[in-house]
Design an enzyme around this catalytic site. Structure first.
Site, PDB file in Angstrom:
ATOM      1  N   SER A 182     132.180 -46.796 -39.268  1.00 33.15           N
ATOM      2  CA  SER A 182     131.422 -48.024 -39.474  1.00 33.15           C
ATOM      3  C   SER A 182     132.074 -49.011 -40.419  1.00 33.15           C
ATOM      4  O   SER A 182     131.834 -50.213 -40.320  1.00 33.15           O
ATOM      5  CB  SER A 182     130.017 -47.687 -39.982  1.00 33.15           C
ATOM      6  OG  SER A 182     130.077 -46.995 -41.223  1.00 33.15           O
ATOM      7  N   HIS A 210     127.516 -46.454 -33.647  1.00 30.66           N
ATOM      8  CA  HIS A 210     128.107 -47.785 -33.501  1.00 30.66           C
ATOM      9  C   HIS A 210     128.790 -47.985 -32.150  1.00 30.66           C
ATOM     10  O   HIS A 210     129.544 -48.952 -31.983  1.00 30.66           O
ATOM     11  CB  HIS A 210     129.112 -48.034 -34.629  1.00 30.66           C
ATOM     12  CG  HIS A 210     128.477 -48.324 -35.944  1.00 30.66           C
ATOM     13  ND1 HIS A 210     128.075 -49.592 -36.327  1.00 30.66           N
ATOM     14  CD2 HIS A 210     128.160 -47.502 -36.978  1.00 30.66           C
ATOM     15  CE1 HIS A 210     127.555 -49.531 -37.545  1.00 30.66           C
ATOM     16  NE2 HIS A 210     127.589 -48.283 -37.962  1.00 30.66           N
ATOM     17  N   LYS A 241     120.781 -50.136 -33.834  1.00 24.80           N
ATOM     18  CA  LYS A 241     121.932 -51.032 -33.712  1.00 24.80           C
ATOM     19  C   LYS A 241     121.884 -51.727 -32.349  1.00 24.80           C
ATOM     20  O   LYS A 241     121.065 -52.600 -32.139  1.00 24.80           O
ATOM     21  CB  LYS A 241     123.223 -50.254 -33.967  1.00 24.80           C
ATOM     22  CG  LYS A 241     123.212 -49.553 -35.336  1.00 24.80           C
ATOM     23  CD  LYS A 241     124.526 -48.941 -35.699  1.00 24.80           C
ATOM     24  CE  LYS A 241     124.422 -48.010 -36.906  1.00 24.80           C
ATOM     25  NZ  LYS A 241     123.735 -48.529 -38.066  1.00 24.80           N
TER      26      LYS A 241
END
Length: 393
Positions: A182, A210, A241
């Site tokens: 990340s 992610h 996300k």
């Protein structure tokens, strides 16, 4: 609370401030998006995990509104008592189909998913071999297990092999990695990791927070993008996300793994079920992400545009093609001043420094979204140039 203790805390905070490491929170007004309002000013937002721009998508909002009427506000219970609705199992089944696993179990966050998986599955007879730059939730989850812990250098398959050799006496070995790291935007070398796992009879666990929704032709993450979707044993991830940006997490794996987690994973057994609005919104997000590659194509184009323009302006970027783009400055205090100068110019970014990243590696982590326009990306680059000139000369 005693004065001596509060004085100690004040001293700790003063040292953090002196080192330029204080992390300030800016409240935002209204929904998450490419433009947000903070401090009474509208700014361009380049620091959210809202990769596909779905956090304020009307279709997700409508799904959440309908869920309030149909399913209520909250469950007021854990799953095994009276906290499971039909839509919880529908989301688990949809995720399993999307990710290509036998089963999925929902958690209140990916932090909780990583907090429950290691203690449940691995004992003192086993070995957990973890990338040194794995997310804090992985690190904390591993600490809860009695298994032997080994670390290998970030994405270094030779060092990983050495750790596998070191742990050959263990009953079970599991290699643990982020799919995308990340703070750097680097993708784990999953094909090489899976090759080593086959050679040394190890399991592979990937936190793909992610990457799900972002990488791969179908957007199902790094296992798909690396061509090893059928060779990764356990996947953890988040809904916070690309999949709408709300909250909630999951573990996707074999039926046996998921069934044991339902029986013994403490964050699952002792946390309320996901709120109905989050489940409904995430189901809609998953439907949208599965059905079209247009948002991912736009996201890739935006990331390439930003990287190209920042390179032309002479900035130091970590290489890659993920929408996480670290702009490196090194000094923590200077990085914070650059971020503040950009905020004054109408661009919202965040400086990251120790302990989130190593000392001397302070950066502004820019995160592109499919919701950004070309003009907004150009405005962000212009703000970087002006802030750099102001702060660094």
């Amino acid at each position: 609370m005693g004065t001596r203790f509060t004085d100690h805390l004040a001293g700790e905070l003063a040292e953090i401030e002196k080192a330029g490491l204080t992390k300030h929170e800016r409240g935002i007004t209204g929904p998450q998006g490419a433009r947000i309002t903070t401090g009474g000013n509208e700014v361009l937002n380049f620091c959210a995990n809202n990769y596909l721009g779905l956090a304020d998508d009307p279709r997700l909002v409508d799904a959440a509104h309908r869920a309030l009427d149909e399913w209520g506000y909250g469950l007021a219970s854990v799953r095994f008592i009276c906290g499971t609705q039909d839509q919880h199992t529908a989301l688990e089944e949809a995720l399993s189909s999307y990710l290509g696993t036998e089963a999925t179990i929902l958690f209140s966050s990916c932090y909780d998913a990583n907090g429950g998986v290691f203690e449940t599955l691995f004992t003192a007879d086993d070995a957990i071999i973890s990338d040194e730059l794995n997310h804090a939730s992985i690190i904390d989850g591993i600490r809860l297990s009695k298994a032997r812990r080994l670390r290998y250098a970030n994405r270094d398959v030779a060092d990983l092999e050495a750790r596998l050799v070191e742990a050959q006496d263990a009953r079970f070995r599991v290699i643990v990695t982020d799919g995308v790291f990340s703070m750097d935007g680097y993708v784990a070398p999953l094909r090489e990791i899976c090759d080593l796992a086959d050679r040394y009879d190890a399991l592979v666990l990937v936190d793909d927070s992610h990457a799900v929704g972002v990488l791969g032709d179908r957007g199902s993450g790094t296992p798909e993008a690396c061509g090893v979707a059928d060779r990764v044993d356990i996947v953890t991830g988040t809904f916070g996300k690309a999949l709408g940006g709300a909250s909630g997490g999951y573990v996707a794996a074999s039926r046996a793994v998921v069934d044991l987690l339902r029986q013994r994973a403490r964050p699952y057994l002792f946390s309320n079920a996901l709120a109905p609005t989050i489940v409904a919104g995430t189901l809609e997000a998953l439907r949208l992400v599965e059905g079209s590659g247009e948002l991912r194509a736009t996201l890739r184009e935006n990331a390439a545009h930003f990287r190209r323009r920042m390179t032309e302006e002479g900035f130091d970027l970590l290489p890659g093609d993920h929408p996480i783009v670290p702009v490196m400055f090194g000094d923590a205090a200077a990085t914070a001043r650059v971020a503040d100068a950009m905020h004054r110019r109408g661009v919202y970014v965040t400086a990251f420094s120790f302990p989130v990243v190593p000392r001397g590696r302070a950066r502004i982590r820019v995160q592109l979204s499919a919701a950004h326009t070309s003009d907004q990306i150009e405005a962000c680059v212009e703000a970087f140039v002006a802030a750099r000139d102001e702060v660094l000369g």
